[in-house]
Motif scaffolding. Structure first.
Motif, mmCIF file in Angstrom:
data_model
loop_
_atom_site.group_PDB
_atom_site.id
_atom_site.type_symbol
_atom_site.label_atom_id
_atom_site.label_comp_id
_atom_site.label_asym_id
_atom_site.label_seq_id
_atom_site.Cartn_x
_atom_site.Cartn_y
_atom_site.Cartn_z
ATOM 1 N N SER A 53 0.814 -1.215 0.000
ATOM 2 C CA SER A 53 0.000 0.000 0.000
ATOM 3 C C SER A 53 0.848 1.266 0.000
ATOM 4 O O SER A 53 0.519 2.250 -0.666
ATOM 5 C CB SER A 53 -0.945 0.000 1.208
ATOM 6 N N ILE A 54 1.945 1.256 0.743
ATOM 7 C CA ILE A 54 2.817 2.435 0.789
ATOM 8 C C ILE A 54 3.464 2.685 -0.569
ATOM 9 O O ILE A 54 3.477 3.815 -1.079
ATOM 10 C CB ILE A 54 3.890 2.272 1.886
ATOM 11 N N LYS A 55 3.982 1.622 -1.182
ATOM 12 C CA LYS A 55 4.622 1.788 -2.484
ATOM 13 C C LYS A 55 3.612 2.198 -3.553
ATOM 14 O O LYS A 55 3.906 3.043 -4.405
ATOM 15 C CB LYS A 55 5.327 0.487 -2.887
ATOM 16 N N GLY A 56 2.417 1.599 -3.496
ATOM 17 C CA GLY A 56 1.389 1.952 -4.467
ATOM 18 C C GLY A 56 0.925 3.388 -4.321
ATOM 19 O O GLY A 56 0.737 4.108 -5.316
ATOM 20 N N THR A 57 0.751 3.831 -3.092
ATOM 21 C CA THR A 57 0.330 5.213 -2.853
ATOM 22 C C THR A 57 1.412 6.188 -3.296
ATOM 23 O O THR A 57 1.117 7.266 -3.837
ATOM 24 C CB THR A 57 0.003 5.431 -1.369
#
Length: 261
Positions: free
Chosen positions: A33-37
């Motif tokens: 989620s962090i990388k995608g955001t």
């Protein structure tokens, strides 16, 4: 007044693999989620547009630097609940409080996880002004919302802002459609909604911008993994460029709601 495109992203701990039998650990949920955001924020910055990020308190607590970047870069911070896989009415106020403390901004909007039903009188009591938790279409195995209005309306003291669907046939224009339709067909359908309604309210997730396939990775069906990762970044950039060419304005949801409330 130009028609508006309301881009929004549901920012949550990536626990969706559990729906398909994969016991994904929390650290990996957060990593995806962090990388995608981050990829989303980079893309929005590249095109100089603003969007709304419906964020769970659980994600925000474990990724305060991402919340800070969302706010610092001028995007809207809204609530996506306390945790993504469980809901209780007290979570409405709890998530709002956590997000406001971390983001140091007022949170006006709410979206229920998986666009599930939410007690709207409780949304009002928790202090939200708008709720974007309705997909006014029929999706087998998920929901039947054909009786709901297609466009914004007020109920239980809260403005309801449904996800966009096409006029007449109510074809949904959310993330699954974006992944699986040819981009030219998707933009034609989106254009119909924009011409009819004056706005387009569409939503996506960070994991769509990540490598979540092939099927053996998380056991996701093809319609979930199609056109994700780098293909999603490319397609999303083209969607933004299409909107700009058409003269549409990209807007944060709260800015749009303020115009008619």
């Amino acid at each position: 007044m130009s028609s508006k495109i309301l881009l929004s992203f549901d920012i949550e701990e990536f626990e969706m693999p559990r729906e398909y039998g994969d016991p994904i650990p929390f650290d990996l949920q957060m990593e995806v989620s962090i990388k995608g955001t981050t990829r989303i924020l980079d893309l929005l910055a590249q095109h100089d547009i603003k969007a709304t990020f419906y964020t769970t308190a659980n994600f925000a607590t474990h990724a305060k630097h991402i919340v800070k970047r969302i706010v610092d870069e001028g995007h809207e911070l809204a609530s996506h609940g306390y945790v993504h896989d469980h809901f209780e009415p007290p979570h409405l106020k709890m998530s709002k409080d956590v997000l406001e403390e971390i983001g140091q901004v007022t949170v006006h909007g709410y979206r229920m996880a998986r666009m599930a039903p939410v007690p709207e009188e409780e949304v009002c009591k928790a202090g939200y002004i708008y709720n974007s938790s309705i997909n006014p279409t029929y999706l087998p195995g998920r929901y039947n919302k054909l009786s709901e209005p297609r466009t914004y309306f007020k109920r239980e003291g809260v403005w309801q802002l449904p996800a966009s669907v096409t006029p007449i046939f109510r074809f949904p224009l959310f993330w699954i459609s974006f992944h699986n339709l040819p981009l030219g067909i998707y933009t034609k359908l989106a254009n119909r909604a924009l011409k009819k309604d004056g706005y387009l309210n569409i939503y996506f997730h960070p994991w769509e911008f990540m490598d979540i396939g092939p099927k053996k990775k998380y056991n996701f069906p093809f319609y979930v993994t199609k056109n994700t990762d780098d293909k999603m970044v490319e397609r999303f950039g083209k969607l933004i460029e299409w909107g700009k060419r058409k003269g549409y304005e990209f807007s944060r949801t709260w800015d749009f709601v303020k115009e008619f409330r």
